[in-house]
Enzyme design. Structure first.
Site, PDB file in Angstrom:
ATOM      1  N   GLU A 168       0.860  -1.184   0.000  1.00 17.91           N
ATOM      2  CA  GLU A 168       0.000   0.000   0.000  1.00 17.91           C
ATOM      3  C   GLU A 168       0.892   1.229   0.000  1.00 17.91           C
ATOM      4  O   GLU A 168       1.867   1.311   0.744  1.00 17.91           O
ATOM      5  CB  GLU A 168      -0.896  -0.011   1.240  1.00 17.91           C
ATOM      6  N   GLU A 173      -2.877  11.632   3.126  1.00 21.79           N
ATOM      7  CA  GLU A 173      -3.669  10.966   4.156  1.00 21.79           C
ATOM      8  C   GLU A 173      -3.508  11.671   5.501  1.00 21.79           C
ATOM      9  O   GLU A 173      -2.435  12.170   5.840  1.00 21.79           O
ATOM     10  CB  GLU A 173      -3.250   9.502   4.301  1.00 21.79           C
TER      11      GLU A 173
END
Length: 349
Positions: A168, A173
Site C-alpha cells: 500500500e 492521508e
C-alpha cells in the site's frame, strides 16, 4: 468532501487525479489569470519535458465516473460510512462533474444520522492497475475536520487481506485537523525505509514498513509544510502531489498552488528538476517489485474507523467520534463543491 486532480496517473493520477476539491473559481482572480497566461505560454512550447515520460492516462471529469470503480462493500477500515454504488452516488449528488470539468466526491451533509451511525460516502478506484510510473495529482480542495479521514493512495489485489503481499502506498492521508500530510508505505516482511543518502523535506516517522503483530504504522514521513493538508492546503487552492515509482524506489513531491513547476503545468514533467522530495524509500532495503505491484489508485473519505476513531480523544476535537458522525454541520463545512473538487488525473510512464 471531495478530492482531486491528477496530471499523471494517480489516483488522481497525475495530479492525483482530479478528485475532490474546490474549483478554479475559488482562486484569487489575479492568481487565476496568472495561471491561465502561464498555461497558454507553456502549451505553445515544444522544448519542455523529459523524453523518458509520456502521457499514458489522463483522468478528468467524466473519467472518474466511467474509468473508476465505485466500492460499495462495508468499509474494510471499519469507518462509520456507507460507501455508495456509482448509481446511488450520482442519484444522491455525492459524485458529479462541475461546469469547469472538476470532479466532486462528497460525503452526505444533508441527512440526520444518529450518534454512532453511518454517513453515505464515496470510495473509488481505477479500473486500470499499475506496476510503477510517474503519477501527478492536482487537488484544489480536500476534506478535513473532526472524525474525517481522507486518503489518496494505491494498493494491490485482495486488500486488505493481500496488503501484506501486494503493498500500500499512501500519498495524501490524515485524520481530524492533522497539521500536515503523512506519506506512508505498508508492506509485507523484508521491507524497511532507507534514504540511501537522499535528502528529504520532511520528518522521518518510522522505518519499519511491514505490517505485523498489530503494528500497522508502516514506514513514512510527516510533511513540515502546513500547506500540505487540511485548511491551510485549501486556503492556497490546494496543489499537486506527485510520486515516481521505479526500480530505484518511490519518491514523492508536494507543490502548493503557485509553486507548481512549469513543466507539470505544461504536462511535460521533468522530475530531475523538481528538487528535494518530501519522501523517499530506496529499493536498496525494499525490493519495490516484490512488495508493491498490480496497484489501483484509490480516493476515499471515511469517518472514524481504525485510525480516526482511536485518535479522536487526543485530537483536540470535542465530544466523541460517534457524536461527531451525527453532527451534520461538520460535513457541510468540508464537502460542498465549493470546498472540494478535482481537475485532472493522468499517468506517465
Amino acid at each position: 468532501m471531495v478530492f482531486v486532480s491528477l496530471l499523471s496517473i494517480i489516483l488522481l493520477a497525475v495530479s492525483p487525479l482530479e478528485g475532490i476539491a474546490g474549483s478554479q473559481s475559488n482562486l484569487p482572480l489575479r492568481l487565476a489569470r496568472r495561471h491561465a497566461k502561464l498555461e497558454q505560454s507553456l502549451h505553445a512550447r515544444d522544448d519542455i519535458g523529459d523524453p523518458r515520460y509520456k502521457l499514458e492516462v489522463f483522468y478528468r471529469g467524466e473519467s472518474f465516473l466511467n474509468d473508476w470503480d465505485y466500492f460499495s462493500d462495508p468499509d474494510p477500515t471499519h469507518g462509520n460510512v456507507n460507501y455508495q454504488t456509482r448509481e446511488n452516488a450520482v442519484a444522491k449528488n455525492l459524485s458529479y462533474v462541475q461546469e469547469d470539468g472538476t470532479m466532486v466526491l462528497a460525503v452526505d451533509d444533508f441527512t440526520d444520522v444518529p450518534v454512532g451511525g453511518k454517513r453515505d460516502s464515496i470510495r473509488i478506484s481505477t479500473k486500470k492497475r499499475y506496476n510503477g510510473g510517474l503519477f501527478i495529482a492536482d487537488f484544489w480542495k480536500m476534506p478535513h475536520g473532526c472524525s474525517v479521514w481522507p486518503a489518496y493512495w494505491s494498493v494491490g489485489p485482495d486488500w486488505p487481506n493481500g496488503v501484506t503481499f501486494t503493498g500500500e502506498i499512501d500519498i495524501l492521508e490524515g485524520v481530524h485537523e492533522q497539521p500536515t500530510n503523512q506519506y506512508t508505505l505498508h508492506s509485507g516482511p523484508g521491507c524497511t525505509l532507507s534514504l540511501d543518502g537522499v535528502e528529504v523535506a520532511s520528518r522521518l516517522m518510522h522505518d519499519q514498513c511491514a505490517s505485523s503483530n498489530g503494528d500497522n504504522r508502516g514506514c513514512g514521513f510527516l510533511d513540515t509544510d502546513e500547506r500540505s493538508y487540511g485548511e491551510p492546503f485549501n486556503s492556497v487552492a490546494g496543489g499537486v502531489f506527485a510520486h515516481l515509482w521505479n526500480n530505484e524506489g518511490i519518491r514523492m513531491w508536494h507543490f502548493p498552488r503557485g509553486e507548481i513547476p512549469a513543466d507539470i503545468e505544461a504536462q511535460q514533467p521533468q522530475p530531475d528538476l523538481w528538487g528535494k522530495p518530501v519522501a523517499f524509500w530506496s529499493s536498496k532495503t525494499c525490493d519495490m517489485s516484490e512488495h508493491f505491484y498490480d496497484h489501483t489508485l484509490v480516493l476515499d473519505t471515511t469517518i472514524c474507523g481504525d485510525w480516526a476513531g482511536p485518535t479522536y480523544g487526543n485530537s483536540g476535537c470535542t465530544g466523541t467520534c460517534a457524536e461527531a458522525v451525527a453532527n451534520t454541520e461538520i460535513f457541510k463545512c468540508e464537502y460542498h463543491s465549493d470546498s472540494a473538487s478535482a481537475r485532472s488525473n493522468e499517468k506517465l510512464t
